[in-house]
Design an enzyme around this catalytic site. Sequence first.
Site, PDB file in Angstrom:
ATOM      1  N   HIS A 142       0.802  -1.219   0.000  1.00 29.50           N
ATOM      2  CA  HIS A 142       0.000   0.000   0.000  1.00 29.50           C
ATOM      3  C   HIS A 142       0.839   1.275   0.000  1.00 29.50           C
ATOM      4  CE1 HIS A 142      -3.973  -1.879   0.512  1.00 29.50           C
ATOM      5  NE2 HIS A 142      -3.292  -2.819   1.120  1.00 29.50           N
ATOM      6  N   ASP A 196       3.066   9.226  -1.873  1.00 34.38           N
ATOM      7  CA  ASP A 196       1.973   8.447  -1.295  1.00 34.38           C
ATOM      8  C   ASP A 196       1.665   7.267  -2.199  1.00 34.38           C
ATOM      9  OD1 ASP A 196      -0.013   7.800   0.515  1.00 34.38           O
ATOM     10  OD2 ASP A 196      -0.848   9.822   0.553  1.00 34.38           O
TER      11      ASP A 196
END
Length: 464
Positions: free
Chosen positions: A153, A361
Amino acid sequence: MSRLIVISNRVSAGGGAQGGLAVALSAALREHGGIWFGWSGNETSEFTGHINMERIDGVTTATIDLEEQDIEEYYDGYANRTLWPLFHYRIDLAEYERSFADGYRRANERFAETALPLIEPNDLVWVQDYHMFPLGRELRARGVENRIGFFLHIPWPPRRLLATLPEARALTESLLAYNLIGFHTDEWLQSFGDYVSHELGGTIDDDGWLTVGERRLRLIACPVGIDAKEFAALAASEKARETYERVRVSAVGRTLIVGVDRLDYSKGLEERFLGYERFLTEHPEERKEVTLLQIAPPSRGTVDSYQRIRSNLEGLAGRINGAHAGLDWVPIRYVNQGYTRDMLAGVYRASKVGLVTPLRDGMNLVAKEYVAAQDPDDPGVLILSRFAGAAEQMPEALLVNPHSAEEISDALGRAIRMPREERIRRWRALMNGVEEQDVMWWSKRFTDALQDCQQPTCGTMERI
């Protein structure tokens, strides 16, 4: 359909202030059935392997407690002081301690040992994120022959950055125990492939099949989504409407800009404040006409770098407010607490600009939640960092370099002045993507690919 066994560091199947990943995994488990296994977040004086089983909001959870040493070395240490900064390109903050790596290995062995009795022969096992890189290998060593997938992730760093990690080769080799590895974007997948090709002699074919020696596994780019319909419904809920009214009244007719992020150096909060300050300086006519509401709940408070970011951000907010505020207005409303998802939906809907500007991110689901919460007839504008994984799916947002205060300032000016017709056009295109590639699309794409993988021959692999 096979059951799904999700294994992650933390389990959060219910409650109001869940993160995006928790919401996504809960939805996947409700669809497939199965168990969510992980750390309870609690400390025990002696590790016993006792599993606490619960049923929360339609999801069966199984959690274990960890010893203080495990938490310090595995979680606070290797996961959050070594891997997290390195994988977010902050090599200057990464700490390399042998005891951290030892604790990481030990905790993953304990996770594997305690999860083993929960896994039935036909289950699909889905391991989540950087806390558990070696878990697949530990399960194989204990005889698990199931199809095991891993999803990362966060970004996978470039090869030369990863090479600074003393255990880089062994950690990457441990991932070869999985049948399927998923990344949010092609960029992260290609970074992984580059390392495996140059350091392990692997080859990748056009269909994403990776071969290293006798091991063959598949790599896919599979961006996580949100439950778009559910979040849009939240934005119309009573609690969201109440929050919307409170926020709009408190703005006193001013244009509200909102940011919602964990308090983390990867989120670019200091750079965001500096960009907003640049906007106030370059556009004096907008003074007292705009307000930035930054919601930043604290995280990982025991780690020094997180204590520093909180102190720096508080100081920066105070300086900007001191320089620009008037008797009846402050430019930044900075809030250090979390809110439930329905309240956040109301905040998003009340704001004319969503400011999502991480420095790096893996995905960023706040960007997708902001879009899903908007009024279709009068939507706000999303300003998004081009270094967030979400940018690959959301080109209709105003994409910015978060390191550039000028770009943030320019984007704010453009968003505030954007005509309604353009706002609607951009929002509709963004919403179509959020709805089409939602959380169930993500989970189905990954689990279908995992189901199609061949079950491997079990074996042990070198340990970090």
